[in-house]
Design a protein around this motif. Structure first.
Motif, PDB file in Angstrom:
ATOM      1  N   ILE A   1       0.034  54.110  93.093  1.00  0.00           N
ATOM      2  CA  ILE A   1      -0.064  55.334  92.545  1.00  0.00           C
ATOM      3  C   ILE A   1       1.042  55.946  91.939  1.00  0.00           C
ATOM      4  O   ILE A   1       0.633  56.521  90.692  1.00  0.00           O
ATOM      5  CB  ILE A   1      -0.203  56.311  93.696  1.00  0.00           C
ATOM      6  CG1 ILE A   1      -1.545  56.053  94.877  1.00  0.00           C
ATOM      7  CG2 ILE A   1      -0.337  57.657  93.723  1.00  0.00           C
ATOM      8  CD1 ILE A   1      -1.355  56.384  96.012  1.00  0.00           C
TER       9      ILE A   1
ATOM     10  N   GLU B   1       2.371  61.920  93.278  1.00  0.00           N
ATOM     11  CA  GLU B   1       1.413  61.780  94.425  1.00  0.00           C
ATOM     12  C   GLU B   1       2.186  60.660  95.431  1.00  0.00           C
ATOM     13  O   GLU B   1       1.778  61.067  96.505  1.00  0.00           O
ATOM     14  CB  GLU B   1       0.005  61.332  94.029  1.00  0.00           C
ATOM     15  CG  GLU B   1      -0.583  62.130  93.060  1.00  0.00           C
ATOM     16  CD  GLU B   1      -0.484  62.379  91.578  1.00  0.00           C
ATOM     17  OE1 GLU B   1       0.436  61.430  91.462  1.00  0.00           O
ATOM     18  OE2 GLU B   1      -1.198  62.891  91.053  1.00  0.00           O
TER      19      GLU B   1
ATOM     20  N   LYS C   1       4.712  60.753  96.763  1.00  0.00           N
ATOM     21  CA  LYS C   1       5.513  61.436  97.797  1.00  0.00           C
ATOM     22  C   LYS C   1       5.115  61.436  98.974  1.00  0.00           C
ATOM     23  O   LYS C   1       5.856  61.435 100.108  1.00  0.00           O
ATOM     24  CB  LYS C   1       5.884  62.927  97.243  1.00  0.00           C
ATOM     25  CG  LYS C   1       6.746  63.078  95.972  1.00  0.00           C
ATOM     26  CD  LYS C   1       6.960  64.557  95.442  1.00  0.00           C
ATOM     27  CE  LYS C   1       7.489  64.438  94.209  1.00  0.00           C
ATOM     28  NZ  LYS C   1       7.751  65.960  93.788  1.00  0.00           N
ATOM     29  N   TYR C   2       3.464  61.729  99.391  1.00  0.00           N
ATOM     30  CA  TYR C   2       2.956  61.944 100.371  1.00  0.00           C
ATOM     31  C   TYR C   2       3.189  60.567 101.091  1.00  0.00           C
ATOM     32  O   TYR C   2       3.566  60.544 102.332  1.00  0.00           O
ATOM     33  CB  TYR C   2       1.540  62.001 100.216  1.00  0.00           C
ATOM     34  CG  TYR C   2       1.206  63.384  99.655  1.00  0.00           C
ATOM     35  CD1 TYR C   2       1.162  64.711 100.413  1.00  0.00           C
ATOM     36  CD2 TYR C   2       0.743  63.531  98.192  1.00  0.00           C
ATOM     37  CE1 TYR C   2       1.048  65.852  99.879  1.00  0.00           C
ATOM     38  CE2 TYR C   2       0.391  64.737  97.806  1.00  0.00           C
ATOM     39  CZ  TYR C   2       0.517  65.878  98.451  1.00  0.00           C
ATOM     40  OH  TYR C   2       0.180  67.049  98.166  1.00  0.00           O
TER      41      TYR C   2
END
Length: 393
Positions: A304, A308, A310-311
């Motif tokens: 990814i 994104e 980070k989640y």
């Protein structure tokens, strides 16, 4: 609006470069390439502000090649496709092309693969710049077609020279920029010429017509994003605090240090790799599934990418921090390695040895061993000298 001071002071010739004597001195690789006007696929590996972009431009200029600059941070597949078409057109017109890819380690494997055919047939000369170890971040086929050139952090003496040259260029007298202020700017730059010149430029703006005092320098540096050199002390201190916070099961502190690293530009794959290690080293048998989560996080980050991913990173960090902890794996591993070093020559018991021939069977190799799950041999599985061994007491 004038260009930033760092851009205005960018060296125009190789003789203007400060530092990097190990590659710029006479008969060294870069100086030879420029002198002979030769192009070579290069991976320039070094810390921020050490001169990677400048070197790429000077090499291209010396060879009268068209210089195309691309940032792997902001570019994608469509940008690469457009550039490749331009490169093909130049090749047909017999115009050499140098493609400079900044932060090339940010490109994934497929993006790096896209350059290979054009490096192979000589259509394109690639110069990549990276702050990360090429062995881990650059694909092997690309490395095999390139020379890796290591740039060193600029010394304080180098930075002072750059500051003095800039001061002269800006018409600053010794009274306007005293030695104490030059020394402080050099100290706070952490070997980064771009940071040093940025701090100098802001100090000039804040001082007005007054001398640039150390106090003004401190004010100008405080107004900037704190430096986070990935090879510097702050890098290691922050990752250390992150690991220790997870080890102490403090999820709040863990997330704080994780956020600091991400905001400072740390490579997310580096963070994910450290959590994979943590899952076995500090959680281990207390929650074996933590390793699966950590490995999945690394795969998610790789697929990814930021922002994104980070989640995934924060998800994993919370799991690592809140999981029960056990050092069983670490302790058993260290004990086993230590014992293996002490008793590295103990013979394998005969009843455990492989018996591919009749002679070996007649000598007792593999005797009384049964091919059954959970079979316990009457003589055990360790050399006699270690029969009472237990790593899990």
């Amino acid at each position: 609006m004038p260009y930033p001071l760092a851009e205005r002071m960018r060296p125009k010739t190789i003789s203007d470069m400060v530092g990097q004597k190990h590659i710029l001195s006479k008969n060294k690789l870069i100086s030879t390439l420029i002198q002979k006007q030769q192009l070579q696929n290069l991976i320039l590996w070094g810390p921020p502000g050490s001169g990677k972009t400048t070197l790429a431009r000077l090499i291209s200029k010396a060879s009268s090649a068209e210089f195309i600059e691309l940032s792997a941070v902001t570019s994608g597949k469509a940008d690469i496709t457009k550039i490749i078409e331009l490169v093909k057109q130049n090749f047909r017109l017999k115009i050499p092309t140098v493609l400079f890819v900044d932060e090339i380690h940010r490109f994934n494997k497929a993006q790096q693969d896209a350059f290979l055919p054009f490096l192979e047939n000589g259509t394109l000369t690639l110069i990549g710049a990276t702050t990360e170890n090429p062995s881990f971040e650059i694909i092997n086929p690309l490395l095999s077609r390139s020379r890796v050139v290591v740039l060193e952090p600029l010394s304080k003496t180098d930075i002072k020279t750059i500051i003095k040259n800039a001061a002269k260029n800006e018409g600053l007298s010794n009274l306007k920029l005293p030695t104490k202020s030059i020394n402080l700017i050099a100290e706070l730059s952490n070997g980064d010429a771009r940071v040093a010149l940025g701090n100098l430029e802001l100090s000039i703006q804040l001082s007005g017509d007054k001398p640039i005092t150390p106090s003004i320098v401190e004010t100008s540096t405080q107004s900037r994003v704190p430096s986070y050199n990935k090879s510097g002390e702050n890098h290691y201190n922050t990752i250390s605090a992150f690991i220790k916070s997870m080890r102490g099961s403090d999820a709040n502190a863990s997330l704080y240090y994780l956020a600091r690293m991400i905001e400072a530009g740390e490579d997310p794959k580096f963070i994910a790799r450290r959590m994979i290690i943590f899952a076995s080293e500090d959680i281990g048998m207390a929650a074996p599934a933590a390793l699966n989560i950590a490995v999945s996080t690394f795969q998610a980050v790789n697929i990814i990418g930021l922002p994104e991913a980070k989640y995934n990173l924060f998800h994993c960090a919370i799991v690592m921090a809140k999981s029960p902890k056990s050092r069983t794996v670490t302790s058993a591993m260290n004990s086993a390695i230590s014992l293996a070093k002490q008793h590295s020559n103990l013979p394998v018991p005969i009843h455990l040895r492989n018996a591919p021939t009749k002679l070996m069977k007649d000598l007792g190799y593999g005797k009384d061993t049964k091919w059954e799950s959970d079979f316990k041999h009457p003589k055990g599985f360790l050399p006699l000298e270690l029969k009472d061994l237990d790593f899990f007491k």
